[in-house]
Design an enzyme around this catalytic site. Structure first.
Site, mmCIF file in Angstrom:
data_model
loop_
_atom_site.group_PDB
_atom_site.id
_atom_site.type_symbol
_atom_site.label_atom_id
_atom_site.label_comp_id
_atom_site.label_asym_id
_atom_site.label_seq_id
_atom_site.Cartn_x
_atom_site.Cartn_y
_atom_site.Cartn_z
ATOM 1 N N ASP A 261 26.680 39.992 0.855
ATOM 2 C CA ASP A 261 27.430 39.845 -0.632
ATOM 3 C C ASP A 261 28.134 38.498 -0.637
ATOM 4 O O ASP A 261 28.203 37.856 -1.773
ATOM 5 C CB ASP A 261 28.418 40.928 -0.765
HETATM 6 O O1 MRU Z 1 27.962 48.234 -3.056
HETATM 7 P P1 MRU Z 1 26.403 47.556 -3.250
HETATM 8 O O2 MRU Z 1 25.477 48.626 -3.229
HETATM 9 O O3 MRU Z 1 26.261 46.496 -4.523
HETATM 10 O O4 MRU Z 1 26.314 46.685 -1.887
HETATM 11 C C1 MRU Z 1 25.118 46.053 -1.874
HETATM 12 C C2 MRU Z 1 25.113 45.283 -0.606
HETATM 13 O O5 MRU Z 1 25.987 45.263 0.187
HETATM 14 C C3 MRU Z 1 23.845 44.439 -0.263
HETATM 15 O O6 MRU Z 1 23.473 44.314 1.214
HETATM 16 C C4 MRU Z 1 23.978 43.191 -0.808
HETATM 17 O O7 MRU Z 1 24.554 43.187 -1.976
HETATM 18 C C5 MRU Z 1 22.773 42.434 -0.672
HETATM 19 S S1 MRU Z 1 21.639 43.032 -1.932
HETATM 20 C C6 MRU Z 1 20.285 41.966 -1.768
#
Ligand code: MRU
Length: 382
Positions: A261
């Protein structure tokens, strides 16, 4: 946000699932809270609908959040009927809406990065013309380009990642990898990042099996990654988050690949809660741990992961079943701590797989991400 039940329209692109269905002036988002049991698209008409869809996890995953936000505003400006004002006024209208969209979820940097780039586009358009229409047109085209570019970027991540991992696991002809959360077509404009690498390994015929964690409490793994893996006919096994250490101890995992993220300039990486535990377990068992992410997930303004703001989500995600959407399952009155992400220190990461290549450690055993970005700046995607 209006819903369109059981729409099949646009569910697949290139045999991959599609969470973002966009045509100029119209945006539909696959409601990921309902997967895998129901396929429902929500109609997004403006930035407010986009903000709510991101906050409520209709759409999630760092790249998908950024693109959905940008396109929600593109739809709003496409359908503006009675905007009267100068190009400067149009640029400030867009800037305010972008700032609002960035406030929907704080941890993934892709959204803030997209907003900065889009703001630059509209300021440039406003400087070049007095017509508000020119600013709106420039915004729409730039937002649409982000949708297109993301798929190309993910395919390059898949290709670099698969080749790199294959080279580094040269002793094994076929191998198994573990992934966490959902980083596939549903979390991006298509193909995926970490899941894109898994798809590429499968396409090369070297993937024995993909293991995916449930990813409590929102179950992105059991609901979304498992769904994508089955859809792609990739040999796959679902495990409880707490089974990962035992799986590694059994020698069933050759590498761990996760998404990101936000990656700080030293390589510390924020990703879905539980990623740090997996990195610690992998380190103990001497299993390489890779992060796969586009360069838009890198935040060079942060010197380390300590500066990353970690989103805390509603206690309901733990207190109730189905990530907070179902019936109560925990004891009434219990306190809850529910961080959505954690930070994995760079020293636990063997490589960062990007669309321009794999960032590995320097002789000083650290990542020099700034240097990598500068050296690959002119490189076009593979
Ligand atoms: O809370 P989320 O479902 O948005 O978290 C998503 C993640 O942590 C993913 O691993 C990250 O965003 C990478 S998506 C290509």
């Amino acid at each position: 946000m209006a819903s369109e039940s059981n729409s099949r329209n646009g569910v697949q692109v290139d045999n991959t699932l599609q969470s973002i269905c966009y045509n100029r002036g119209s945006l539909k988002l696959l409601d990921q809270r309902k997967l895998p049991l129901e396929t429902i698209y929500l109609v997004i008409q403006d930035a407010t609908d986009g903000w709510n869809a991101i906050r409520d996890m209709v759409v999630r995953g760092a790249p998908a959040i950024a693109i959905a936000a940008a396109l929600s505003l593109a739809v709003e400006v496409s359908n503006l009927k009675d905007f009267s004002g100068t190009s400067d006024y149009a640029a400030s209208f867009i800037s305010i809406k972008l700032e609002y969209l960035v406030s929907s979820r704080p941890t993934a940097v892709n959204l803030a990065d997209a907003a900065t780039k889009l703001r630059e586009v509209v300021l440039k358009a406003a400087a070049a013309s007095t017509e508000s229409e020119a600013v709106f047109q420039a915004y729409i085209e730039a937002a649409e380009l982000m949708l297109k570019d993301d798929v190309a970027s993910n395919k390059a991540i898949g290709s670099y990642g698969a080749s790199f991992i294959q080279q580094h696991l040269e002793n094994s002809k076929r191998f198994s990898v573990l992934t966490h959360c959902n980083t596939g077509s549903l979390a991006t404009a298509g193909y995926g990042t970490a899941l894109g690498v898994i798809r590429a390994l499968h396409a090369k015929g070297v993937l024995e099996r993909a293991y995916c964690t449930e990813t409590r409490p929102f179950n992105q793994g059991s609901r979304l990654t498992a769904f994508e893996l089955v859809h792609e006919n990739i040999p796959a096994t679902l495990i409880a988050d707490s089974a990962a250490a035992a799986l590694m101890k059994d020698g069933r995992v050759s590498a761990v690949i996760v998404g990101a993220d936000r990656v700080a300039s030293n390589g510390d990486t924020a990703n879905k809660i539980g990623t740090y535990s997996l990195a610690l377990c992998a380190n103990y068992h001497k299993i390489p741990f890779y992060v796969a992410a586009p360069l838009t997930s890198i935040d060079l303004s942060l010197s380390s992961g300590e500066e990353i703001i970690i989103e805390e989500r509603s206690p309901k995600e733990l207190l109730n079943s189905r990530g907070g959407l179902g019936e109560q399952i925990a004891a009434s009155g219990i306190c809850v701590w529910n961080p959505a992400f954690d930070v994995t220190p760079a020293n636990l990461i063997a490589g960062i797989i990007t669309e321009k290549g794999v960032i590995t450690r320097t002789a000083a055993d650290a990542f020099d991400i700034q240097d990598f970005i500068e050296k690959t700046a002119t490189l076009s995607l593979a």
